[in-house]
Design a protein around this motif. Structure first.
Motif, PDB file in Angstrom:
ATOM      1  N   SER A  64      12.156 -79.431-103.091  1.00 26.54           N
ATOM      2  CA  SER A  64      10.777 -79.784-102.727  1.00 26.54           C
ATOM      3  C   SER A  64      10.417 -79.244-101.350  1.00 26.54           C
ATOM      4  O   SER A  64      11.270 -78.777-100.594  1.00 26.54           O
ATOM      5  CB  SER A  64      10.599 -81.301-102.739  1.00 26.54           C
ATOM      6  OG  SER A  64      11.430 -81.901-101.757  1.00 26.54           O
ATOM      7  N   ASN A  65       9.109 -79.299-101.039  1.00 29.98           N
ATOM      8  CA  ASN A  65       8.577 -78.934 -99.719  1.00 29.98           C
ATOM      9  C   ASN A  65       8.762 -77.460 -99.369  1.00 29.98           C
ATOM     10  O   ASN A  65       8.840 -77.097 -98.196  1.00 29.98           O
ATOM     11  CB  ASN A  65       9.179 -79.815 -98.621  1.00 29.98           C
ATOM     12  CG  ASN A  65       8.634 -81.228 -98.656  1.00 29.98           C
ATOM     13  OD1 ASN A  65       7.483 -81.438 -99.043  1.00 29.98           O
ATOM     14  ND2 ASN A  65       9.456 -82.192 -98.271  1.00 29.98           N
ATOM     15  N   VAL A  66       8.826 -76.614-100.386  1.00 31.25           N
ATOM     16  CA  VAL A  66       8.733 -75.168-100.155  1.00 31.25           C
ATOM     17  C   VAL A  66       7.249 -74.799-100.262  1.00 31.25           C
ATOM     18  O   VAL A  66       6.606 -75.075-101.272  1.00 31.25           O
ATOM     19  CB  VAL A  66       9.560 -74.374-101.179  1.00 31.25           C
ATOM     20  CG1 VAL A  66       9.356 -72.869-100.976  1.00 31.25           C
ATOM     21  CG2 VAL A  66      11.026 -74.737-101.070  1.00 31.25           C
ATOM     22  N   ALA A  67       6.711 -74.204 -99.217  1.00 33.30           N
ATOM     23  CA  ALA A  67       5.289 -73.853 -99.179  1.00 33.30           C
ATOM     24  C   ALA A  67       5.092 -72.411 -99.641  1.00 33.30           C
ATOM     25  O   ALA A  67       5.812 -71.513 -99.207  1.00 33.30           O
ATOM     26  CB  ALA A  67       4.738 -74.030 -97.774  1.00 33.30           C
ATOM     27  N   ILE A  68       4.123 -72.216-100.528  1.00 40.62           N
ATOM     28  CA  ILE A  68       3.732 -70.873-100.955  1.00 40.62           C
ATOM     29  C   ILE A  68       2.222 -70.771-100.813  1.00 40.62           C
ATOM     30  O   ILE A  68       1.487 -71.661-101.247  1.00 40.62           O
ATOM     31  CB  ILE A  68       4.155 -70.596-102.412  1.00 40.62           C
ATOM     32  CG1 ILE A  68       5.675 -70.682-102.550  1.00 40.62           C
ATOM     33  CG2 ILE A  68       3.646 -69.239-102.885  1.00 40.62           C
ATOM     34  CD1 ILE A  68       6.171 -70.446-103.964  1.00 40.62           C
ATOM     35  N   MET A 197       1.562 -62.730-100.683  1.00 39.41           N
ATOM     36  CA  MET A 197       2.251 -63.999-100.899  1.00 39.41           C
ATOM     37  C   MET A 197       3.166 -64.296 -99.716  1.00 39.41           C
ATOM     38  O   MET A 197       3.909 -63.430 -99.248  1.00 39.41           O
ATOM     39  CB  MET A 197       3.085 -63.940-102.179  1.00 39.41           C
ATOM     40  CG  MET A 197       3.806 -65.245-102.508  1.00 39.41           C
ATOM     41  SD  MET A 197       4.951 -65.106-103.906  1.00 39.41           S
ATOM     42  CE  MET A 197       6.358 -64.288-103.139  1.00 39.41           C
ATOM     43  N   HIS A 198       3.092 -65.531 -99.233  1.00 36.34           N
ATOM     44  CA  HIS A 198       3.952 -66.001 -98.152  1.00 36.34           C
ATOM     45  C   HIS A 198       4.745 -67.208 -98.632  1.00 36.34           C
ATOM     46  O   HIS A 198       4.240 -68.036 -99.397  1.00 36.34           O
ATOM     47  CB  HIS A 198       3.124 -66.400 -96.925  1.00 36.34           C
ATOM     48  CG  HIS A 198       2.359 -65.267 -96.325  1.00 36.34           C
ATOM     49  ND1 HIS A 198       2.857 -64.481 -95.309  1.00 36.34           N
ATOM     50  CD2 HIS A 198       1.120 -64.784 -96.603  1.00 36.34           C
ATOM     51  CE1 HIS A 198       1.964 -63.568 -94.973  1.00 36.34           C
ATOM     52  NE2 HIS A 198       0.898 -63.722 -95.748  1.00 36.34           N
ATOM     53  N   VAL A 199       5.979 -67.311 -98.163  1.00 33.04           N
ATOM     54  CA  VAL A 199       6.853 -68.433 -98.511  1.00 33.04           C
ATOM     55  C   VAL A 199       7.407 -69.011 -97.216  1.00 33.04           C
ATOM     56  O   VAL A 199       7.775 -68.273 -96.293  1.00 33.04           O
ATOM     57  CB  VAL A 199       8.011 -67.984 -99.425  1.00 33.04           C
ATOM     58  CG1 VAL A 199       8.917 -69.170 -99.768  1.00 33.04           C
ATOM     59  CG2 VAL A 199       7.479 -67.336-100.695  1.00 33.04           C
ATOM     60  N   TRP A 200       7.455 -70.333 -97.164  1.00 35.34           N
ATOM     61  CA  TRP A 200       8.054 -70.995 -95.997  1.00 35.34           C
ATOM     62  C   TRP A 200       8.885 -72.181 -96.470  1.00 35.34           C
ATOM     63  O   TRP A 200       8.479 -72.949 -97.342  1.00 35.34           O
ATOM     64  CB  TRP A 200       6.985 -71.482 -95.024  1.00 35.34           C
ATOM     65  CG  TRP A 200       7.575 -72.150 -93.803  1.00 35.34           C
ATOM     66  CD1 TRP A 200       7.956 -71.550 -92.639  1.00 35.34           C
ATOM     67  CD2 TRP A 200       7.873 -73.543 -93.653  1.00 35.34           C
ATOM     68  NE1 TRP A 200       8.479 -72.475 -91.775  1.00 35.34           N
ATOM     69  CE2 TRP A 200       8.440 -73.707 -92.365  1.00 35.34           C
ATOM     70  CE3 TRP A 200       7.721 -74.664 -94.475  1.00 35.34           C
ATOM     71  CZ2 TRP A 200       8.853 -74.938 -91.886  1.00 35.34           C
ATOM     72  CZ3 TRP A 200       8.142 -75.896 -94.006  1.00 35.34           C
ATOM     73  CH2 TRP A 200       8.688 -76.024 -92.718  1.00 35.34           C
ATOM     74  N   TYR A 201      10.062 -72.309 -95.859  1.00 33.78           N
ATOM     75  CA  TYR A 201      10.945 -73.447 -96.139  1.00 33.78           C
ATOM     76  C   TYR A 201      11.669 -73.794 -94.846  1.00 33.78           C
ATOM     77  O   TYR A 201      12.227 -72.927 -94.170  1.00 33.78           O
ATOM     78  CB  TYR A 201      11.944 -73.088 -97.246  1.00 33.78           C
ATOM     79  CG  TYR A 201      12.872 -74.214 -97.644  1.00 33.78           C
ATOM     80  CD1 TYR A 201      12.378 -75.469 -97.973  1.00 33.78           C
ATOM     81  CD2 TYR A 201      14.245 -74.000 -97.724  1.00 33.78           C
ATOM     82  CE1 TYR A 201      13.225 -76.496 -98.365  1.00 33.78           C
ATOM     83  CE2 TYR A 201      15.105 -75.028 -98.117  1.00 33.78           C
ATOM     84  CZ  TYR A 201      14.590 -76.277 -98.428  1.00 33.78           C
ATOM     85  OH  TYR A 201      15.424 -77.294 -98.810  1.00 33.78           O
ATOM     86  N   GLU A 202      11.649 -75.067 -94.507  1.00 35.32           N
ATOM     87  CA  GLU A 202      12.185 -75.516 -93.225  1.00 35.32           C
ATOM     88  C   GLU A 202      13.656 -75.158 -93.044  1.00 35.32           C
ATOM     89  O   GLU A 202      14.107 -74.880 -91.921  1.00 35.32           O
ATOM     90  CB  GLU A 202      11.996 -77.033 -93.119  1.00 35.32           C
ATOM     91  CG  GLU A 202      12.410 -77.641 -91.801  1.00 35.32           C
ATOM     92  CD  GLU A 202      12.123 -79.138 -91.755  1.00 35.32           C
ATOM     93  OE1 GLU A 202      11.950 -79.656 -90.640  1.00 35.32           O
ATOM     94  OE2 GLU A 202      12.061 -79.775 -92.835  1.00 35.32           O
TER      95      GLU A 202
END
Length: 259
Positions: A64-68, A197-202
């Motif tokens: 969870s909490n992966v931002a796209i 497309m951008h992806v972010w994960y803490e």
């Protein structure tokens, strides 16, 4: 006179019928637009495993909490940033010495509220990248607000409680979503076109996230971004300094439970 009234009534009902047809068409268009869903599947692997594979003794990391988010490359007339105050502004609650939710993604220019629902003071601050701010001490039952008018990632902490952390992502697009616990991502109302497309994960390294940035073509025949594989950084930690750049001071009495 009778003919004139009848003629006017006939025109009235014709106009009314046309308006009803137009409303039905627009309503159908809205439904069709809402069905323009872009999906993706995220997998998260611990460092040392491959392609999100799960070990035989572990369920694997929470996905969870992966931002796209998708930034339009064609001029679609997207109104970004948004106006600061929305009828129901997003919130990051402070409750049980945690932020709820832990990750929040908002369009650039959004005002976010920070209600304190704990029975003690908090002091929320962010001194990293994104939006820098310090809300100072504020008591239970009150709230503060911050406008996220700078794109990027803001890491949030409490100057009193070292265990508290959260993230706000401000993005310059209305097309974004966070993954659920199973790694499913659903971005709604995305028109056909070219996007970055951008992806972010803490918990992933910035270098890996940068490698996932790419141009995608969204059309009726291509509305799935495919699998997105992430790897957790080894020895990832949420440990941080306070707003003065110093270590948090533990309570003087080890048996004392700080509020």
């Amino acid at each position: 006179m009778h003919f004139d009234v009848g003629h006017k009534m006939s025109k009235f009902f014709k106009t009314l019928g046309s308006l009803m047809l137009l409303a039905a068409y627009l309503g159908g268009s809205q439904i069709r637009a809402q069905q323009k869903i872009v999906s993706a599947k995220v997998t998260v692997a611990r460092s040392g495993t491959k392609d999100g594979a799960k070990s035989s003794t572990s369920k694997g990391p929470d996905a969870s909490n992966v931002a796209i988010w998708l930034v339009p490359l064609d001029h679609l007339g997207v109104a970004v940033p948004v106006s600061g105050r929305l009828p129901n502004p997003p919130q990051l609650l402070q409750r049980n010495k945690t932020f709820e939710p832990h990750v929040l993604i908002v369009p650039l220019g959004t005002m976010v509220e920070f209600p304190n629902q704990d029975p003690f003071f908090h002091n929320i601050f962010s001194l990293y990248d994104g939006r820098r701010f310090d809300l100072g001490l504020y008591e239970s039952g009150t709230k503060r607000s911050v406008k996220f008018d700078r794109p990027g990632v803001s890491f949030l902490f409490c100057n009193i409680h070292a265990e508290m952390s959260a993230v706000v992502l401000a993005v310059d697009t209305p097309y974004f979503a966070l993954s659920d616990g199973n790694g499913n991502v659903t971005i709604r109302n995305v028109p056909d076109g070219r996007y970055q497309m951008h992806v972010w994960y803490e918990r992933s390294a910035p270098e890996q996230l940068q490698e996932l940035t790419r141009v995608v073509i969204i059309s009726d025949s291509s509305r799935n971004l495919g699998p997105i594989h992430l790897v957790e950084m080894p020895n990832f930690t949420l440990a941080h300094k306070n707003k003065y750049g110093l270590d948090y001071v533990p309570p003087p009495n080890p048996d004392y439970n700080r509020p």
